[in-house]
Scaffold this motif. Structure first.
Motif, PDB file in Angstrom:
ATOM      1  N   GLY A 117      69.524  31.448  85.795  1.00 48.73           N
ATOM      2  CA  GLY A 117      69.287  31.103  87.188  1.00 48.73           C
ATOM      3  C   GLY A 117      70.468  30.371  87.804  1.00 48.73           C
ATOM      4  N   TRP A 122      57.742  38.968  83.712  1.00 49.98           N
ATOM      5  CA  TRP A 122      58.389  37.866  84.415  1.00 49.98           C
ATOM      6  C   TRP A 122      57.445  37.354  85.502  1.00 49.98           C
ATOM      7  CZ3 TRP A 122      62.689  35.140  83.401  1.00 49.98           C
ATOM      8  CH2 TRP A 122      63.647  35.688  82.529  1.00 49.98           C
ATOM      9  N   TYR A 123      57.416  36.036  85.661  1.00 55.38           N
ATOM     10  CA  TYR A 123      56.635  35.376  86.686  1.00 55.38           C
ATOM     11  C   TYR A 123      57.567  34.455  87.467  1.00 55.38           C
ATOM     12  CZ  TYR A 123      52.805  36.641  83.535  1.00 55.38           C
ATOM     13  OH  TYR A 123      51.937  37.325  82.725  1.00 55.38           O
ATOM     14  N   ARG A 124      57.108  34.037  88.622  1.00 53.57           N
ATOM     15  CA  ARG A 124      57.846  33.019  89.353  1.00 53.57           C
ATOM     16  C   ARG A 124      56.875  32.082  90.051  1.00 53.57           C
ATOM     17  NH1 ARG A 124      60.714  36.757  94.036  1.00 53.57           N
ATOM     18  NH2 ARG A 124      58.886  37.058  95.405  1.00 53.57           N
ATOM     19  N   GLN A 125      57.350  30.863  90.247  1.00 54.73           N
ATOM     20  CA  GLN A 125      56.549  29.852  90.935  1.00 54.73           C
ATOM     21  C   GLN A 125      57.422  29.175  91.974  1.00 54.73           C
ATOM     22  OE1 GLN A 125      54.564  27.037  88.364  1.00 54.73           O
ATOM     23  NE2 GLN A 125      53.118  26.503  89.969  1.00 54.73           N
ATOM     24  N   ARG A 157      51.797  30.353  90.218  1.00 56.15           N
ATOM     25  CA  ARG A 157      52.643  31.274  89.474  1.00 56.15           C
ATOM     26  C   ARG A 157      52.255  32.707  89.813  1.00 56.15           C
ATOM     27  NH1 ARG A 157      53.027  29.224  83.662  1.00 56.15           N
ATOM     28  NH2 ARG A 157      54.284  27.634  84.687  1.00 56.15           N
ATOM     29  N   ASP A 212      62.852  34.548  97.530  1.00 57.37           N
ATOM     30  CA  ASP A 212      62.882  34.710  96.075  1.00 57.37           C
ATOM     31  C   ASP A 212      63.123  33.377  95.368  1.00 57.37           C
ATOM     32  OD1 ASP A 212      64.702  37.744  96.624  1.00 57.37           O
ATOM     33  OD2 ASP A 212      62.579  37.563  96.110  1.00 57.37           O
ATOM     34  N   ALA A 226      62.546  30.242  93.511  1.00 60.10           N
ATOM     35  CA  ALA A 226      61.427  29.870  92.644  1.00 60.10           C
ATOM     36  C   ALA A 226      61.970  29.530  91.258  1.00 60.10           C
ATOM     37  CB  ALA A 226      60.426  31.027  92.525  1.00 60.10           C
ATOM     38  N   TYR A 283      61.594  30.803  87.538  1.00 55.07           N
ATOM     39  CA  TYR A 283      61.212  32.058  86.906  1.00 55.07           C
ATOM     40  C   TYR A 283      60.902  31.829  85.423  1.00 55.07           C
ATOM     41  CZ  TYR A 283      62.531  34.695  91.049  1.00 55.07           C
ATOM     42  OH  TYR A 283      62.582  35.197  92.329  1.00 55.07           O
ATOM     43  N   TYR A 284      59.796  32.433  84.980  1.00 53.77           N
ATOM     44  CA  TYR A 284      59.313  32.302  83.612  1.00 53.77           C
ATOM     45  C   TYR A 284      59.015  33.682  83.029  1.00 53.77           C
ATOM     46  CZ  TYR A 284      58.002  27.581  85.283  1.00 53.77           C
ATOM     47  OH  TYR A 284      57.991  26.327  85.831  1.00 53.77           O
ATOM     48  N   GLY A 340      61.521  27.549  82.068  1.00 55.33           N
ATOM     49  CA  GLY A 340      61.826  28.323  83.258  1.00 55.33           C
ATOM     50  C   GLY A 340      63.300  28.212  83.631  1.00 55.33           C
ATOM     51  N   GLN A 399      65.657  28.066  87.247  1.00 56.93           N
ATOM     52  CA  GLN A 399      65.560  27.888  88.687  1.00 56.93           C
ATOM     53  C   GLN A 399      66.489  28.858  89.418  1.00 56.93           C
ATOM     54  OE1 GLN A 399      63.826  25.194  90.776  1.00 56.93           O
ATOM     55  NE2 GLN A 399      64.318  26.890  92.149  1.00 56.93           N
TER      56      GLN A 399
END
Length: 120
Positions: free
Chosen positions: A9, A36-39, A45, A89, A91, A93-94, A113, A115
């Motif tokens: 990131g 992949w996820y993002r918060q 999430r 976009d 967030a 990311y995980y 995660g 950033q």
């Protein structure tokens, strides 16, 4: 012990690109769909993309055509190539493993995660 280590990131201008990596360990990587996820700040999430062991891909509508998920089963690593980045976009990311796309995360442990900040 299941572990996810996300990296790649950073701060990027709108329209720019980043490539995220997630190194996984502690389970049989090749047996799972990887996602992949993002918060984003103040939000829950959200699932971004998933890839089966055989390479079939799915994406959230908000990233379709801009993001590409890939995996290297020999390295137990999943990647997310992000192009044409937008401020929305931004967030953390995980990644995690799932048994099927849009299914719940298989493991309760999450990495720290990585950033992503998209800003001019």
């Amino acid at each position: 012990q299941v572990q996810f280590v996300e990296s790649g990131g950073g701060l990027v201008q709108p329209g720019g690109s980043l490539r995220l990596s997630c190194a996984a360990s502690g389970f049989t990587f090749s047996s799972y769909v990887m996602s992949w996820y993002r918060q984003a700040p103040g939000k829950g999430r959200m699932l971004v993309a998933g890839i089966t062991a055989g390479g079939n891909r799915n994406y959230a509508d908000s990233v379709k055509g801009r993001f590409t998920i890939s995996r290297d089963n020999a390295k137990n690593t999943v990647y997310l190539q992000m192009n044409s980045l937008k401020p929305e976009d931004t967030a953390v990311y995980y990644c995690n493993a799932v048994t099927y796309y849009s299914g719940p995360p298989r493991f309760s442990s999450w990495g720290q995660g990585t950033q992503v900040v998209v800003s001019s």
